[in-house]
Design a protein around this motif. Structure first.
Motif, short mmCIF file in Angstrom:
data_model
loop_
_atom_site.label_atom_id
_atom_site.label_comp_id
_atom_site.label_asym_id
_atom_site.label_seq_id
_atom_site.Cartn_x
_atom_site.Cartn_y
_atom_site.Cartn_z
N SER A 160 32.52 -23.54 14.46
CA SER A 160 32.47 -22.39 14.72
C SER A 160 32.19 -20.92 13.24
O SER A 160 31.98 -20.00 13.62
CB SER A 160 34.04 -21.44 15.57
OG SER A 160 34.95 -22.14 14.66
N GLY A 161 32.95 -22.14 12.03
CA GLY A 161 33.21 -21.24 10.70
C GLY A 161 31.78 -21.08 10.21
O GLY A 161 31.47 -20.63 9.51
N GLU A 162 30.38 -21.92 10.92
CA GLU A 162 29.13 -22.02 10.59
C GLU A 162 28.42 -20.74 11.57
O GLU A 162 27.16 -20.78 11.11
CB GLU A 162 28.54 -23.35 10.82
CG GLU A 162 29.15 -24.88 10.05
CD GLU A 162 28.99 -24.30 8.33
OE1 GLU A 162 27.73 -24.52 7.88
OE2 GLU A 162 30.23 -24.15 7.75
N ARG A 163 29.37 -20.15 12.39
CA ARG A 163 28.07 -19.17 13.55
C ARG A 163 27.26 -18.05 12.70
O ARG A 163 26.04 -17.37 13.38
CB ARG A 163 28.85 -19.50 15.02
CG ARG A 163 28.49 -20.80 15.65
CD ARG A 163 29.49 -20.44 16.52
NE ARG A 163 29.93 -21.69 17.64
CZ ARG A 163 30.25 -22.29 17.78
NH1 ARG A 163 31.08 -21.14 18.61
NH2 ARG A 163 29.94 -23.96 18.69
N GLY A 164 28.63 -17.73 11.87
CA GLY A 164 27.89 -16.91 10.92
C GLY A 164 26.32 -16.84 10.01
O GLY A 164 25.73 -15.22 10.04
N LYS A 165 26.18 -17.41 9.69
CA LYS A 165 25.35 -18.10 8.77
C LYS A 165 23.77 -17.94 10.04
O LYS A 165 23.38 -17.18 9.32
CB LYS A 165 25.35 -19.68 8.21
CG LYS A 165 26.28 -19.54 6.95
CD LYS A 165 26.19 -21.73 6.75
CE LYS A 165 27.15 -21.19 5.96
NZ LYS A 165 27.16 -22.94 5.89
N LEU A 166 23.95 -18.58 11.14
CA LEU A 166 23.13 -18.11 12.27
C LEU A 166 22.52 -17.04 12.83
O LEU A 166 21.26 -16.26 13.15
CB LEU A 166 23.56 -18.95 13.25
CG LEU A 166 23.50 -20.58 12.95
CD1 LEU A 166 23.37 -21.38 14.66
CD2 LEU A 166 22.13 -21.05 12.76
N GLU A 167 23.68 -15.56 12.56
CA GLU A 167 23.54 -14.72 12.51
C GLU A 167 22.84 -13.85 11.48
O GLU A 167 21.66 -13.30 11.80
CB GLU A 167 24.81 -13.88 13.43
CG GLU A 167 25.98 -14.30 14.87
CD GLU A 167 26.79 -14.03 14.01
OE1 GLU A 167 27.78 -13.27 13.92
OE2 GLU A 167 28.26 -14.24 15.55
#
Length: 181
Positions: free
Chosen positions: A87-94
């Protein structure tokens, strides 16, 4: 092999400590893998991916026509032996999806990587599952599947060559490369 010959070979094997140690190690390593129905070894259970059809690799060379610098900060890191996006990496994909929206003529190569633990074959598969997980997540954010290509380098291209847990964590990743051709 007849039973008496088998017992003779077994006694000879047990009498040799080197052979016995090798046998114990081989059985121990084999016991760590989970057999698949069709043979071979399967990955641990994870969320199943609903994969979109993969585009053809097109007319680019993944060795020379990809620039990882523009989206280097959006490299996605994974837990040990997992292709689930933390979940902490999903912002990078956004952020990567936003970059793709601002650059509609560009395509990405999603390069999956692993740490050095595991076999070559297993790590290639795990790297590919990681790249496909990132691809599906980006598609879910509205990026066209035709603009996303995947490759797995397995453990062949470590970001950090060390052998500590911190080094391993930096090597379990998917890098987002802009296709320049």
């Amino acid at each position: 092999m007849n039973p008496s010959r088998f017992l003779h070979c077994l006694r000879a094997t047990i009498a040799s400590p080197e052979i016995l140690l090798s046998l114990v190690l081989a059985v121990g390593v084999a016991g760590c893998a989970r057999p698949k129905k069709g043979g071979g070894v399967s990955a641990p259970e994870e969320e199943s991916l609903t994969t979109s059809p993969l585009p053809s690799r097109g007319d680019f060379n993944p060795e020379s026509d990809v620039n990882y610098a523009p989206l280097h900060a959006e490299t996605v890191y994974f837990a040990f032996d997992s292709s689930a996006i933390p979940s902490g990496e999903r912002g990078k994909l956004e952020k990567a999806a936003q970059w793709m929206a601002e650059n509609p003529e560009r395509s990405l190569l999603l390069a999956g990587h692993c740490d050095e633990r595991g076999t070559e074959e297993y790590n290639r598969g795990l790297g590919e599952r990681r790249a496909l997980a990132v691809r599906e997540y980006l598609i879910g954010l509205g990026v066209s599947p035709q603009r996303l290509h995947t490759i797995s380098y397995g453990k062949d291209r470590p970001a950090t060559p060390g052998h500590t847990e911190a080094d391993y964590a930096r090597n379990r990743r998917v890098e987002l490369g802009v296709i320049e051709k």
